[in-house]
Scaffold this motif. Structure first.
Motif, PDB file in Angstrom:
ATOM      1  N   GLU A 244       3.471  -6.298  -3.608  1.00  0.00           N
ATOM      2  CA  GLU A 244       4.080  -5.129  -2.975  1.00  0.00           C
ATOM      3  C   GLU A 244       3.592  -4.972  -1.529  1.00  0.00           C
ATOM      4  N   TYR A 245       2.318  -5.171  -1.346  1.00  0.00           N
ATOM      5  CA  TYR A 245       1.735  -5.041  -0.008  1.00  0.00           C
ATOM      6  C   TYR A 245       2.245  -6.142   0.910  1.00  0.00           C
ATOM      7  N   ALA A 246       2.338  -7.369   0.389  1.00  0.00           N
ATOM      8  CA  ALA A 246       2.819  -8.488   1.190  1.00  0.00           C
ATOM      9  C   ALA A 246       4.243  -8.247   1.682  1.00  0.00           C
ATOM     10  N   ALA A 247       5.093  -7.683   0.816  1.00  0.00           N
ATOM     11  CA  ALA A 247       6.468  -7.403   1.220  1.00  0.00           C
ATOM     12  C   ALA A 247       6.507  -6.390   2.357  1.00  0.00           C
ATOM     13  N   ALA A 248       5.673  -5.366   2.274  1.00  0.00           N
ATOM     14  CA  ALA A 248       5.625  -4.355   3.339  1.00  0.00           C
ATOM     15  C   ALA A 248       5.106  -4.961   4.645  1.00  0.00           C
ATOM     16  N   LEU A 249       4.125  -5.849   4.552  1.00  0.00           N
ATOM     17  CA  LEU A 249       3.588  -6.491   5.757  1.00  0.00           C
ATOM     18  C   LEU A 249       4.621  -7.402   6.419  1.00  0.00           C
TER      19      LEU A 249
END
Length: 276
Positions: A244-249
């Motif tokens: 989830e964090y990677a997608a936002a980054l």
């Protein structure tokens, strides 16, 4: 060194649930070393005899202090056994030593000439008082040099904090979310050091790092600000949170046409001397 950005109990703070990974941290060794060099270049000490690096991490940059000041004994202090094991290769008998210690508790046996703390104090809440203690260690003419990441308002940290506080993760991760008030602004460091009887020189710099590879910003933060968050999760949940964090980054830091990704990184520097 600057075990950094955000990261370490290599930073010298008390050990977190998992150990530090020197290899992962050193993936961007060149980018992480540059602020250390810029910091030390502003230290005006000429012939110090005792130099201390608080939160020395894997010791590579600590060893350069002995090259800068050939007549000095250099002590690197860190709370991470993993980082100190890596630092052992940089030790020089009688010149460069590394010791296990928490920067909040450790103190030298006698006054020193130079105290360095690179990318450490953001791990220490309320570190203004600690800076005053370090200032008190200095001999007349001594120098204190500090660098902290100033990017707690950047998307890397804001997005991580938002995700930690989201309904899916808040019960376990809300307290681990990065805080925007983790470090002082430049004027705050100036005031703390001046109140400690030192003559401060404080500035800030934003580095523009050019990263490559798959999810390079995630790779950057994985060994720093993301590490203590993932330490609170079992493997399956950690993988989901990371995705989830990677997608936002990827949205916040899109890859460019040439395959590179730009990561702006603000840092705050403070160098101060005790009048002789």
């Amino acid at each position: 060194m600057g075990a950094d950005e955000q990261s370490r109990d290599a930073a010298g703070s008390r050990p977190r649930p998992t150990g530090w990974d020197p290899a992962g941290y050193l993936r961007y060794a060149g980018e992480r070393a540059r602020p250390f060099v810029d910091l030390i270049n502003r230290v005006g000490a000429e012939t110090p005899s005792a130099v201390v690096d608080l939160g020395c991490g894997e010791g590579t940059m600590t060893a350069t202090l002995a090259e800068r000041w050939p007549g000095a004994g250099v002590t690197g202090v860190d709370s991470s056994p993993e980082m100190l094991a890596a630092a052992a290769t940089s030790a020089v008998p009688g010149r460069v030593e590394f010791v296990l210690g928490d920067v909040r508790d450790w103190a030298p046996d006698a006054p020193v000439d130079v105290v360095v703390s690179n990318a450490v104090l953001h791990w220490v809440p309320g570190h203004a008082e600690l800076l005053r203690q370090w200032a008190g260690w200095l001999r007349p003419g001594g120098w204190l040099a500090v660098q902290v990441p100033g990017n707690f308002g950047a998307p890397t940290h804001v997005l991580l904090a938002e995700l930690c506080r989201s309904p899916r993760w808040a019960s376990r991760l809300a307290e681990a979310a990065p805080r925007p008030d983790t470090v002082l602004d430049p004027a705050g460091y100036f005031d703390v050091l001046a109140a400690g009887g030192l003559s401060p020189d404080v500035w800030e710099t934003t580095y523009l790092h050019v990263l490559t590879g798959t999810d390079p910003v995630l790779a950057w933060v994985r060994s720093t600000v993301l590490r203590p968050v993932l330490a609170l999760l079992p493997d399956d949940d950690a993988a989901q949170f990371t995705a989830e964090y990677a997608a936002a980054l990827r949205t916040a830091y899109p890859a460019r046409d040439d395959g590179t990704t730009l990561l702006p990184f603000r840092r705050v520097f403070a160098v101060a001397s005790r009048p002789s």
